[in-house]
Design a protein around this motif. Structure first.
Motif, PDB file in Angstrom:
ATOM      1  N   GLY A  89       0.830  -1.199   0.000  1.00  0.00           N
ATOM      2  CA  GLY A  89       0.000   0.000   0.000  1.00  0.00           C
ATOM      3  C   GLY A  89       0.862   1.246   0.000  1.00  0.00           C
ATOM      4  N   GLN A  90       0.479   2.226   0.787  1.00  0.00           N
ATOM      5  CA  GLN A  90       1.233   3.476   0.874  1.00  0.00           C
ATOM      6  C   GLN A  90       1.591   3.756   2.328  1.00  0.00           C
ATOM      7  OE1 GLN A  90       2.347   6.003  -1.543  1.00  0.00           O
ATOM      8  NE2 GLN A  90       3.497   6.240   0.366  1.00  0.00           N
ATOM      9  N   GLY A  91       2.886   3.704   2.632  1.00  0.00           N
ATOM     10  CA  GLY A  91       3.317   4.078   3.971  1.00  0.00           C
ATOM     11  C   GLY A  91       3.089   5.558   4.219  1.00  0.00           C
ATOM     12  N   ASN A  92       2.695   5.884   5.470  1.00  0.00           N
ATOM     13  CA  ASN A  92       2.403   7.297   5.743  1.00  0.00           C
ATOM     14  C   ASN A  92       2.355   7.523   7.255  1.00  0.00           C
ATOM     15  OD1 ASN A  92       1.747  10.009   5.183  1.00  0.00           O
ATOM     16  ND2 ASN A  92       0.407   9.397   3.483  1.00  0.00           N
ATOM     17  N   HIS A  93       2.093   8.773   7.625  1.00  0.00           N
ATOM     18  CA  HIS A  93       2.066   9.184   9.033  1.00  0.00           C
ATOM     19  C   HIS A  93       0.707   8.839   9.641  1.00  0.00           C
ATOM     20  CE1 HIS A  93       2.326  11.640  12.619  1.00  0.00           C
ATOM     21  NE2 HIS A  93       3.596  11.936  12.333  1.00  0.00           N
ATOM     22  N   ALA A  94       0.721   8.203  10.815  1.00  0.00           N
ATOM     23  CA  ALA A  94      -0.525   7.780  11.455  1.00  0.00           C
ATOM     24  C   ALA A  94      -1.360   8.959  11.955  1.00  0.00           C
ATOM     25  CB  ALA A  94      -0.218   6.840  12.620  1.00  0.00           C
ATOM     26  N   GLY A  95      -0.711  10.091  12.214  1.00  0.00           N
ATOM     27  CA  GLY A  95      -1.452  11.211  12.772  1.00  0.00           C
ATOM     28  C   GLY A  95      -1.921  12.225  11.760  1.00  0.00           C
ATOM     29  N   THR A  96      -1.262  12.311  10.627  1.00  0.00           N
ATOM     30  CA  THR A  96      -1.586  13.363   9.674  1.00  0.00           C
ATOM     31  C   THR A  96      -2.370  12.880   8.462  1.00  0.00           C
ATOM     32  OG1 THR A  96       0.509  13.062   8.478  1.00  0.00           O
ATOM     33  CG2 THR A  96       0.492  14.629  10.323  1.00  0.00           C
ATOM     34  N   THR A  97      -2.524  11.579   8.316  1.00  0.00           N
ATOM     35  CA  THR A  97      -3.201  11.030   7.140  1.00  0.00           C
ATOM     36  C   THR A  97      -4.655  10.738   7.470  1.00  0.00           C
ATOM     37  OG1 THR A  97      -1.107   9.973   6.554  1.00  0.00           O
ATOM     38  CG2 THR A  97      -3.060   9.314   5.305  1.00  0.00           C
ATOM     39  N   LEU A  98      -5.575  11.420   6.812  1.00  0.00           N
ATOM     40  CA  LEU A  98      -6.999  11.197   7.043  1.00  0.00           C
ATOM     41  C   LEU A  98      -7.381   9.766   6.663  1.00  0.00           C
ATOM     42  CD1 LEU A  98      -8.425  14.547   5.613  1.00  0.00           C
ATOM     43  CD2 LEU A  98      -7.939  13.966   8.013  1.00  0.00           C
ATOM     44  N   MET A  99      -8.412   9.252   7.311  1.00  0.00           N
ATOM     45  CA  MET A  99      -8.819   7.866   7.063  1.00  0.00           C
ATOM     46  C   MET A  99      -9.186   7.648   5.588  1.00  0.00           C
ATOM     47  SD  MET A  99      -8.264   6.625  10.007  1.00  0.00           S
ATOM     48  CE  MET A  99      -8.900   4.948   9.808  1.00  0.00           C
ATOM     49  N   GLU A 100      -9.846   8.630   4.976  1.00  0.00           N
ATOM     50  CA  GLU A 100     -10.273   8.459   3.588  1.00  0.00           C
ATOM     51  C   GLU A 100      -9.112   8.568   2.600  1.00  0.00           C
ATOM     52  OE1 GLU A 100     -11.506  12.756   4.785  1.00  0.00           O
ATOM     53  OE2 GLU A 100     -11.406  10.742   5.705  1.00  0.00           O
ATOM     54  N   ASP A 101      -7.949   9.028   3.075  1.00  0.00           N
ATOM     55  CA  ASP A 101      -6.788   9.165   2.199  1.00  0.00           C
ATOM     56  C   ASP A 101      -5.814   7.997   2.301  1.00  0.00           C
ATOM     57  OD1 ASP A 101      -7.741  11.600   1.330  1.00  0.00           O
ATOM     58  OD2 ASP A 101      -6.572  12.768   2.785  1.00  0.00           O
ATOM     59  N   ARG A 102      -6.176   6.984   3.049  1.00  0.00           N
ATOM     60  CA  ARG A 102      -5.226   5.912   3.331  1.00  0.00           C
ATOM     61  C   ARG A 102      -5.308   4.753   2.320  1.00  0.00           C
ATOM     62  NH1 ARG A 102      -4.491   5.408   9.853  1.00  0.00           N
ATOM     63  NH2 ARG A 102      -4.513   7.649  10.274  1.00  0.00           N
ATOM     64  N   ARG A 103      -4.129   4.175   2.059  1.00  0.00           N
ATOM     65  CA  ARG A 103      -4.024   2.899   1.349  1.00  0.00           C
ATOM     66  C   ARG A 103      -3.257   1.971   2.288  1.00  0.00           C
ATOM     67  NH1 ARG A 103      -0.614   4.638  -3.292  1.00  0.00           N
ATOM     68  NH2 ARG A 103      -0.553   2.390  -3.728  1.00  0.00           N
ATOM     69  N   ASP A 104      -3.989   1.473   3.275  1.00  0.00           N
ATOM     70  CA  ASP A 104      -3.382   0.789   4.422  1.00  0.00           C
ATOM     71  C   ASP A 104      -3.383  -0.726   4.212  1.00  0.00           C
ATOM     72  OD1 ASP A 104      -2.582  -0.194   6.860  1.00  0.00           O
ATOM     73  OD2 ASP A 104      -3.852   1.148   8.039  1.00  0.00           O
ATOM     74  N   PRO A 105      -2.228  -1.334   3.993  1.00  0.00           N
ATOM     75  CA  PRO A 105      -2.192  -2.775   3.773  1.00  0.00           C
ATOM     76  C   PRO A 105      -2.534  -3.589   5.019  1.00  0.00           C
ATOM     77  CG  PRO A 105       0.033  -1.913   3.937  1.00  0.00           C
ATOM     78  CD  PRO A 105      -0.879  -0.733   3.919  1.00  0.00           C
ATOM     79  N   MET A 106      -2.410  -2.983   6.198  1.00  0.00           N
ATOM     80  CA  MET A 106      -2.765  -3.715   7.415  1.00  0.00           C
ATOM     81  C   MET A 106      -4.265  -3.954   7.482  1.00  0.00           C
ATOM     82  SD  MET A 106      -1.575  -5.225  10.083  1.00  0.00           S
ATOM     83  CE  MET A 106       0.002  -4.556  10.589  1.00  0.00           C
TER      84      MET A 106
END
Length: 399
Positions: A218-235
């Motif tokens: 997916g896309q690694g990113n910051h847990a605090g600054t990335t909105l839920m709708e903007d995530r590509r979270d492989p977990m």
């Protein structure tokens, strides 16, 4: 004379895992090397001549090494946090069986060897029964040399550090030719014998099984600054895949599918992972059904990953088809153990790999709860003694 329990007690402190409980004894770890030294010492006490072959397999010989020998043994490595009996029970029982044969005055008409196979569990390099696969050529030697553990160490490097020439890893015609018959005693890893059943059983077959690595990117990113709708979270996708694995297997009779290991990258608490790797274990008596199960799981994983804005890829790490043990040798083992039930097993063993090349058989010792690959794995002292006695009976009949 030693008992199986006294031998196991002598290694009870080797490789204890204070975090997981039980034992963690990966191949060529300090713990596993200590166990190899223990085996060499115990074999020497019995007048057995010990050698290490080019694949790291230990051979303890009663008589001169020769073609067509009778061979027994098991392994000393473990899964992370494993029990005390998976592997060492077979090795300790083989040593006690030698004691019993000598006490009976048995004079072998062919050589007998007790073996220890390395990396049976595949807990360090990811391929189960690696020692027996190398011996038989069931794994490509170049592929094996390039296998890496979690710290990035290749099998070639680890072999070299432990006194082996990595260029000599692979099928060993001379060593394989020395095995006339192979009999492996092992703790039962199921409830076939029950709590009140007999102490031993004869193995009939091993369920087809394999290991696959499923990677979700997916896309690694910051847990605090990335909105839920903007995530590509492989977990998030990985969590759904774990549930899908259970659902797929539950729809097929006799299927077993497990995700026993999951690794996020980079693995920080306040980091959205960029990749999650899952290791998949799938088993079924029919190899074509195993393949269908894996294909179905992969398909579901791809759909789940796509929905989360991720990608899923699958790679096979190892596969062993369903094995039926040599019928003639199985009859001889049954004749030596009248009344012992005949059981299939869902667990893989070196005997299953060797069965494709030499006549092989298995003897199982009762595990009252059926729990294995866990600190709760158990064998009663009396059953352990009965197992060693049964193995001695089988070896005497075959000698």
């Amino acid at each position: 004379m030693d008992t199986v329990t006294s031998l196991l007690d002598s290694i009870a402190d080797v490789g204890r895992d204070p975090g997981r409980g039980g034992y963690t004894r990966p191949v060529y770890s300090a713990a596993e090397r200590d166990l190899r030294a223990w085996f060499t010492e115990q074999a020497g006490r019995r007048g057995l001549a010990v050698e290490t072959d080019r694949n790291g397999i230990l051979w303890a010989w009663w008589g001169e090494p020769q073609r067509g020998a009778l061979v027994t043994g098991s392994h000393l490595d473990s899964v992370p946090g494993g029990g005390a009996f998976d592997g060492p029970l077979g090795v300790a029982s083989a040593l006690v069986a030698v004691d019993l044969l000598k006490a009976r005055g048995v004079q072998p008409n062919r050589s007998l060897a007790v073996t220890v196979f390395p990396e049976e569990e595949g807990s360090r390099f990811g391929v189960a029964c690696l020692g027996s696969r190398l011996l038989t050529g069931a794994i490509d030697a170049d592929r094996a040399r390039n296998l890496k553990d979690d710290d990035g160490n290749s099998l070639a490097d680890v072999a070299r550090i432990n006194g082996l020439d990595p260029q000599h890893l692979g099928r060993d015609e001379d060593a394989l030719g020395r095995i006339g018959d192979f009999v492996e005693l092992h703790v039962e890893q199921g409830r076939g014998l029950g709590e009140d059943g007999p102490a031993v059983a004869v193995g009939s077959s091993i369920l087809g099984h394999g290991r696959w690595k499923l990677s979700i990117c997916g896309q690694g990113n910051h847990a605090g600054t990335t909105l839920m709708e903007d995530r590509r979270d492989p977990m998030v996708a990985a969590a759904q895949v774990v549930l899908a694995v259970k659902q797929v297997a539950a729809q097929t009779k006799d299927a077993r599918a497990t995700v026993g290991r999951l690794q996020p990258v980079p693995g920080g608490t306040n980091v959205i992972a960029s990749r999650v790797d899952l290791w998949l274990d799938v088993r079924h008596p029919q190899d074509e059904v195993t393949a269908q199960l894996v294909e179905a799981i992969h398909g579901k994983a791809q759909k789940i990953a796509a929905f989360e804005g991720c990608q899923a890829t699958l790679a096979e790490e190892s596969f062993s088809g369903t094995v039926h043990f040599d019928a003639a040798l199985q009859r001889q083992v049954q004749n030596a153990l009248p009344g012992a039930p005949v059981l299939p097993t869902g667990a893989g063993h070196d005997a299953g790999v060797l069965a494709g090349f030499v006549p092989s058989a298995m003897v199982f010792v009762k595990n009252p709860t059926g729990i294995s690959h866990s600190p709760e794995e158990h064998v009663e002292d009396a059953d352990a003694d009965a197992g060693a006695g049964a193995l001695a009976d089988v070896l005497e009949a075959l000698l």
